[in-house]
Design a protein around this motif. Sequence first.
Motif, mmCIF file in Angstrom:
data_model
loop_
_atom_site.group_PDB
_atom_site.id
_atom_site.type_symbol
_atom_site.label_atom_id
_atom_site.label_comp_id
_atom_site.label_asym_id
_atom_site.label_seq_id
_atom_site.Cartn_x
_atom_site.Cartn_y
_atom_site.Cartn_z
ATOM 1 N N THR A 153 0.804 -1.231 0.000
ATOM 2 C CA THR A 153 0.000 0.000 0.000
ATOM 3 C C THR A 153 0.836 1.280 0.000
ATOM 4 O OG1 THR A 153 -0.096 -0.042 2.426
ATOM 5 C CG2 THR A 153 -1.867 -1.158 1.224
ATOM 6 N N PHE A 154 2.036 1.224 0.537
ATOM 7 C CA PHE A 154 2.827 2.451 0.700
ATOM 8 C C PHE A 154 3.129 3.156 -0.627
ATOM 9 C CE2 PHE A 154 6.851 4.762 1.414
ATOM 10 C CZ PHE A 154 6.456 5.606 2.444
ATOM 11 N N PRO A 155 3.527 2.447 -1.688
ATOM 12 C CA PRO A 155 3.824 3.150 -2.951
ATOM 13 C C PRO A 155 2.619 3.874 -3.545
ATOM 14 C CG PRO A 155 4.790 0.954 -2.940
ATOM 15 C CD PRO A 155 3.860 1.019 -1.777
ATOM 16 N N ASP A 156 1.399 3.527 -3.120
ATOM 17 C CA ASP A 156 0.212 4.202 -3.647
ATOM 18 C C ASP A 156 0.004 5.574 -3.014
ATOM 19 O OD1 ASP A 156 -0.383 2.047 -5.283
ATOM 20 O OD2 ASP A 156 -1.619 1.066 -3.747
ATOM 21 N N VAL A 157 0.586 5.803 -1.832
ATOM 22 C CA VAL A 157 0.344 7.066 -1.128
ATOM 23 C C VAL A 157 1.601 7.922 -1.008
ATOM 24 C CG1 VAL A 157 -1.591 6.157 0.201
ATOM 25 C CG2 VAL A 157 0.728 5.945 1.116
ATOM 26 N N TYR A 158 2.778 7.321 -1.241
ATOM 27 C CA TYR A 158 4.024 8.060 -1.099
ATOM 28 C C TYR A 158 4.962 7.655 -2.228
ATOM 29 C CZ TYR A 158 7.113 10.939 1.786
ATOM 30 O OH TYR A 158 7.884 11.958 2.270
ATOM 31 N N LYS A 159 5.657 8.615 -2.826
ATOM 32 C CA LYS A 159 6.465 8.374 -4.013
ATOM 33 C C LYS A 159 7.932 8.732 -3.767
ATOM 34 C CE LYS A 159 2.668 7.501 -6.358
ATOM 35 N NZ LYS A 159 2.327 6.136 -6.777
ATOM 36 N N ASP A 211 15.636 9.028 -0.857
ATOM 37 C CA ASP A 211 14.433 9.730 -0.394
ATOM 38 C C ASP A 211 14.829 10.974 0.389
ATOM 39 O OD1 ASP A 211 11.851 10.391 0.375
ATOM 40 O OD2 ASP A 211 12.001 9.194 2.203
ATOM 41 N N ARG A 212 14.744 12.117 -0.248
ATOM 42 C CA ARG A 212 15.170 13.354 0.398
ATOM 43 C C ARG A 212 14.164 13.873 1.411
ATOM 44 N NH1 ARG A 212 18.441 16.953 -4.087
ATOM 45 N NH2 ARG A 212 19.851 15.279 -4.761
ATOM 46 N N SER A 213 13.004 13.243 1.474
ATOM 47 C CA SER A 213 12.026 13.653 2.471
ATOM 48 C C SER A 213 12.430 13.190 3.866
ATOM 49 C CB SER A 213 10.652 13.072 2.127
ATOM 50 O OG SER A 213 10.663 11.661 2.302
ATOM 51 N N GLY A 214 13.267 12.156 3.938
ATOM 52 C CA GLY A 214 13.685 11.645 5.233
ATOM 53 C C GLY A 214 12.717 10.646 5.838
ATOM 54 N N LEU A 215 11.603 10.361 5.157
ATOM 55 C CA LEU A 215 10.651 9.399 5.712
ATOM 56 C C LEU A 215 11.232 7.993 5.716
ATOM 57 C CD1 LEU A 215 7.752 9.158 6.842
ATOM 58 C CD2 LEU A 215 7.027 8.511 4.545
ATOM 59 N N LEU A 216 11.928 7.634 4.630
ATOM 60 C CA LEU A 216 12.631 6.366 4.593
ATOM 61 C C LEU A 216 13.974 6.558 5.294
ATOM 62 C CD1 LEU A 216 11.886 4.973 1.026
ATOM 63 C CD2 LEU A 216 10.597 4.712 3.144
ATOM 64 N N ALA A 217 14.191 5.814 6.369
ATOM 65 C CA ALA A 217 15.362 6.007 7.216
ATOM 66 C C ALA A 217 16.569 5.265 6.635
ATOM 67 C CB ALA A 217 15.039 5.519 8.624
ATOM 68 N N ASN A 218 17.575 5.029 7.486
ATOM 69 C CA ASN A 218 18.751 4.283 7.020
ATOM 70 C C ASN A 218 18.349 2.939 6.430
ATOM 71 O OD1 ASN A 218 20.418 5.410 9.999
ATOM 72 N ND2 ASN A 218 20.442 6.358 7.995
ATOM 73 N N LEU A 219 17.433 2.267 7.116
ATOM 74 C CA LEU A 219 16.961 0.956 6.672
ATOM 75 C C LEU A 219 15.441 0.974 6.591
ATOM 76 C CD1 LEU A 219 19.111 -1.233 9.127
ATOM 77 C CD2 LEU A 219 19.768 -0.453 6.840
ATOM 78 N N THR A 220 14.884 0.316 5.591
ATOM 79 C CA THR A 220 13.432 0.190 5.460
ATOM 80 C C THR A 220 13.076 -1.284 5.374
ATOM 81 O OG1 THR A 220 13.240 2.319 4.313
ATOM 82 C CG2 THR A 220 11.415 0.783 4.087
#
Length: 848
Positions: A585-591, A645-654
């Motif tokens: 679901t995540f790729p549908d709401v965040y790019k 990801d320059r937004s910082g939402l994705l951290a060092n590890l996902t």
Amino acid sequence: MIRVALKGFRARKLRSALTALAVALGVALIAGTYVLTDTINHSFDRIFQQANSRTDVAVTPHEAISADHGGSSATPTIPEAVLRRIQRVPGVEQANGGLFSQVVILKTDGKRLGIAGPPNFISSLRPARFEAFSFPVGRKPANDGEVALDRAAARHARLGVGDRIRIVGTGPAQTLRIVGLTEFGGSTFGGAVAAVTTLREAQLITGKLGRFDTVEVAGRPDVAAAELKRRIRAATPRTVEVRTGTEEADRQSRDIRDNLSFLRIGLLAFAGIALFVGAFLIFNTFSITIAQRTRELGLLRTLGAKPRQVLRSVLAESLVLGAGGAVAGLALGIALAPGLKALFKLFGADLPAAGMVIAARTVIVALVVGVLVTVVSSLAPALRATRVPPIAALREGAVLPRGRLARYTTPLAVFLTAAGAVALGVGLFGGLGTNGALSLIGAGAGAVFLGVALLTPRLVPPLASAVGAPLPGLTGRLARENAVRQPGRTAVTAAALMVGLALVAFASIFAASARSSIDQAVDTALSSNVLIIQNTDSFSAIPRGTGSAAVHIPGVRRVSPVTFSRARVAGAHGTASVTAIDPATFPDVYKPRLQRGSLRALTDRGVVVSKKYADQHDLAVGDAVRLTTPADRRLSLTVSGIADDRSGLLANLTVTARVAATAFGEQEVALVFVGLRPGADAPGIQRRVERVLKARFPVAEVLTADEFKDRQAGGVGQVLALVYVLLALSLLVSLFGIVNTLALSIHERTRELGMLRAIGASRRQVRRMVRYEAVITSVIGAVLGIAVGCVLAAAVAQPLRDDGFMLSFPVGTLVVLVVLAGLAGVVMAIAPARRAARLDVLRALAYE
């Protein structure tokens, strides 16, 4: 010579008082910081000693990753089987498992108890032997659904016995009835709220059925605590820590001291800034005073005084001044400590501070620092005083000779500026430890400011001409000429203001840049028609079921939770930040941008690594990453993607959300993205989601993308306001420097002012001239400060561009700072201007 110095000191009471005040203000913040933090630490020591006073041995979960690292809501627990094993250990008279966990406590109308910031806790009721809470009003909770609320929070919220509160843990909110009010040694928990309920109720609310946060053990009278600890250690697994009650109290106190160390370091840094600015004032005052006493010092040399005697007299004057300022600062600091506590309470941290602790270290440091700063700042003028030739006593208007090292001033200024910039860069981005980085940053900033201050005399003439150009008439011209007449004096006065305003400008630029970066990240990565669910305090986690409550609302297409955690990676220093998502679901709401791989292809055995982390640790797709989770699980994951990801939402590890729940032990989520169907009524859906959440999960709020950006900007603004308040002290010291310099300058120009009055200048014109001079000096300081602040911000921001940091200059704010500096100069010039206008013309003409 000492008596001569002291007589001169008494003859210049006003200027001495103003100079001592600069020392006192800086010392006051140092002393106030130590008094406040020592008092807070002492209060926590007392709390923990009382809590563990009846416990012989305390058993706590082993933390694979310390909670101090933050970013995770997972907390290890102790299984009930371990409690039963402890109860069978020889020498154990009583053992009890209990909970003390973080929750959110609300009134029935949905408002939080306490002020925003400090956490809320739920504590399970203990047997009388271990119970640290007392119940002065009402009774203890006897059944599920009953609760005792701490007395201070109840009074603040106007709640009493019989009222109801709602408590939110890892699941839906539970409503409980207040049956009593509690106290804990008469102390607050730093503004936090505590509620006591039955063990089963506490376990249900926190989702810890059959598990405990701690086990308290009481031994038989004939068994020593150390021996009991040894026996329990032998009978329990390595997943728990075993300590005596005294050791546990010491550990808790030590953890609090470590967690609050940032408070002491931060306040001492601002105190250092104030003292650094005060050093400019002291240097300038002594420089002007030595210049005004040229004939006096020359006469002393004529009468036989040796250079070292002159040096000794000036240093004795500075020693007396520093000691007086330090003593006054110590007294002010003791009085300031409650004010600092009130300041942090205003910003959401009501720290416990029962009584007042004034340690010998506080007194010694305050006195030594005050005297040392004063003496060191006066050393250069004192050495200059030794070069006054005896012949200077025989003629009027003698000028002190230039120092032998004066020709090296410009190369030294360039060297200091460059060295300071290098030290700042290494301190900020060199990967050093906290203490080393802070030391380099402080030294680098000090060197930069000193370098710019040494270059300022060369900048004063053009700046004074430019700044003073709009000032009208003859008074404006005279003010410009007065500012340029002694460029070194004007430069040092302006440099003191420059330091404070440079830091204010730096903070303002970074705050504006943070807002712009957040806006750009959200606008770039967030899909259209998306709502965000987060905690109402903007940073805490929310129950995992929050997203499920919204998924069935008409118009909602996708619900995607996001979890934050930490992990320790094999072969890497420290811990790595972790983001957990649902790949479906995540790729549908965040790019987010991915250099390699796909988030949809992420599996429970894979991990997506950020580009920066991959570069730092030489990771590529297909490599194995071995890590330890907060639940003390060992995982080996394969790198399946590299994210930029320059937004910082994705951290060092996902990783996947399933891995976060099972292997990381994360029971809550940080955010929930709610994707809407095309053409859906977003405002209507937002209202419906809010109604559902208010009934089941009242700690959550629903925001649009714009509201989310505004909320994040609000947090940045609160931090900026605190920085402004703490920097105000250094700005105040620099403004006193303007007053002092003007007062000394007027004393020096007594005959000149008398001459102006004699040839027709009115009192009003004299006042205006002095005010204009103050405006020129303060605006020069503001312009230099803003320029330095902009350069520092640009330099610091450059390495952060790859992380999505977008530099933004708040032009309006910077212009306002210049205007405020000019107005402050006018205000600070009121007293010197009036004094200049009141000079008696005949006495001024006869003055020598």
